[in-house]
Design a protein around this motif. Structure first.
Motif: not given
Length: 543
Positions: A499-500, A505-507, A509-513
């Motif tokens: 969730s996000g 959230k799907d980008i 490398l940086i999606g996890n942020l």
């Protein structure tokens, strides 16, 4: 040569005399008082074999291969509750018979306290009396029996109520068989191959049981035909029977079947025929054609009447559900031992588990009964509406008694591989729930069920799919219409949820942020509810 014959002729009388001297002889009969018992003692020159039995107030003792100087004599005793004693010789059975007539029927014991001594102790509870001996009584004082008079054998009622006792020490088998025939009041034919000696001690045994035990010990058997007992080997009787069957003409008969099929009873019917007999199956008319001797055809007729009967049917309703283990507890099912066995029920289980990779975690078979399935069914429906439960299968099938009913719910899929030559091979597999139930109707109220449950699932992999399998087998006795529940098929599932913020959230490398991942583990259980119902029509009260 003539000298040798002359010497043999001279020695022959002495040889015969010596052989007679070797035979035991009854030398005396004594009636005496021992405490409050009456003791009848028989003195003999050697150890012998004997049989004894009772005829109302009379006690009969048969001394096998025994001579006596008292043959044909009868004495009036009137001491110790003993009225008289008679001695007679039965040449056909090679025995000396002694009949002790008492004032009434007394219990007695018989034993051999010493070599050549037989003691018959009567429980008369009598007053002391003087000793009587047959050897001290003159021939003139004894009353002789009529020539040719024989003591009658026991009546059929007496034979059924009393038993035969015998003590045999290396006695000639043929002589023993003759004495039993004499006691039973039947004629006897003994085969030429029946011979040997027998040692046995029996007390109060039915004469036919004694005959059977003695012949089994020596490897022989017997047949009773009307009033004649035939003794021989099993092989000789078998050969005689086969020869008799070969001599009889054959006849053919057609038996039309109503409720069964020729294939189902052909093997059973064949086992009842002779070697010449044959069974033909006609599926078009649902009949069997039997060819054999008349007696066997008549036996097959009676057998078909027993086998060709309407078989009761059982309707089996099953429901298979998959739910959370926490939800299973809300159903109120109790798996205590008291639910599995009581005075009327006997349930035994046998579980086999095929080791498989995750997510299957194990099987712990639980078996119980549900007396009111309506309440459980309502709870299952409510859980299914809230998506806490999933009904995998809800079949209904009808089967006849003692016939297996199989239910499968799942999917079939194909897997293509190559053989050693590189040729493609397609194999079909199935995964799901495979349930088989074999009902056995014990009465209109009780049903024994043999149950086999197999749960399988497909675990997708990078290469060939893997099938996980869990299998359980059990036997249960339930009431008609009562529901049996089987549980313990437990699996563990793991689900991940991400969730996000949308898009971000799907980008890579940086999606996890801009997202959060959560993992949830659930324990699930499969419950199987099985309800049998007997289909009752004209069978009611006949099962």
């Amino acid at each position: 040569m003539y000298k040798r014959i002359g010497i043999f002729a001279i020695l022959l009388p002495f040889i015969l005399m010596s052989s007679n001297l070797l035979q035991a002889k009854l030398t005396n009969i004594t009636v005496r008082n021992v405490e409050k018992y009456t003791d009848v003692v028989f003195d003999l020159t050697d150890e012998i074999s004997y049989t004894d039995f009772r005829m109302d107030s009379k006690i009969v003792i048969d001394l096998l291969e025994v001579e006596s100087d008292f043959e044909g004599r009868s004495w009036t005793i009137n001491k110790g509750e003993v009225k008289n004693i008679r001695v007679s010789r039965i040449p056909s059975a090679e025995l000396t018979r002694i009949i002790i007539e008492c004032t009434k029927e007394f219990n007695y014991t018989i034993n051999t306290p010493g070599k050549g001594i037989i003691s018959l102790k009567l429980n008369t509870n009598t007053e002391p009396f003087s000793t009587w001996e047959a050897s001290s009584v003159s021939t003139e004082e004894a009353v002789g029996e009529e020539k040719g008079e024989e003591v009658p054998s026991p009546t059929r009622d007496v034979l059924e109520k009393t038993g035969l006792s015998m003590r045999l020490e290396r006695a000639d088998l043929v002589t023993v068989l003759r004495s039993i025939a004499k006691y039973s009041g039947r004629n006897m034919i003994i085969g030429d191959d029946v011979k040997g000696e027998i040692s046995v001690e029996l007390k109060n045994v039915h004469w036919e049981k004694a005959l059977d035990l003695i012949l089994k010990t020596k490897g022989y058997t017997y047949i009773i035909e009307e009033n004649i007992i035939r003794v021989g080997t099993a092989e000789s009787f078998s050969v005689e029977r086969e020869k008799g069957e070969l001599a009889k003409p054959l006849e053919r008969s057609v038996f039309s079947l109503e409720f069964t099929t020729p294939k189902e009873i052909a093997k059973t019917v064949k086992s009842a025929l002779t070697k010449r007999g044959t069974v033909e199956e006609d599926e078009r008319t649902n009949s069997i054609i039997v060819t054999d001797i008349p007696s066997k055809v008549e036996a097959v007729k009676k057998l078909v009447e027993v086998l060709d009967k309407k078989t009761p049917q059982v309707v089996i309703t099953a429901r298979v559900v998959d739910l959370d283990r926490s939800a299973a507890k809300e159903l109120g099912l109790s798996w205590e031992v008291t639910n599995l066995r009581n005075a009327e029920w006997n349930i035994e289980g046998d579980v086999s588990h095929v080791t498989t990779p995750e997510p299957v975690s194990g099987v712990y078979l639980n078996v119980g009964t549900v007396k009111n399935f309506a309440k459980i069914s309502a709870r299952l429906a409510a859980m299914e509406n809230t998506q806490r439960l999933k009904t995998i299968a809800n079949p209904r099938i009808t089967t006849v008694n003692n016939k297996k009913a199989t239910i499968f719910g799942g999917k079939r899929f194909a897997v293509t591989t190559t053989d050693i030559h590189g040729q493609p091979i397609t194999k079909w597999y199935q995964a799901g729930i495979d349930l088989s139930v074999t009902p056995h109707i014990n009465s209109l109220e009780d049903i024994t069920m043999d149950i086999t449950v197999e749960l399988s699932d497909v675990v997708p992999t990078a290469a060939t799919p893997t099938i996980t399998q869990t299998k359980a087998t059990t036997q249960a006795l339930v009431k008609n219409g009562q529901t049996l529940v089987i549980g313990g098929f437990i699996s563990k599932t793991t689900s991940k949820t991400k969730s996000g913020i949308p898009i971000l959230k799907d980008i890579p490398l940086i999606g996890n942020l801009f997202s959060k991942t959560s993992t949830e583990e659930r324990n699930r259980e499969v419950l199987i509810f099985i309800t049998p119902h007997i289909v009752v029509s004209e069978l009611e009260g006949k099962i």
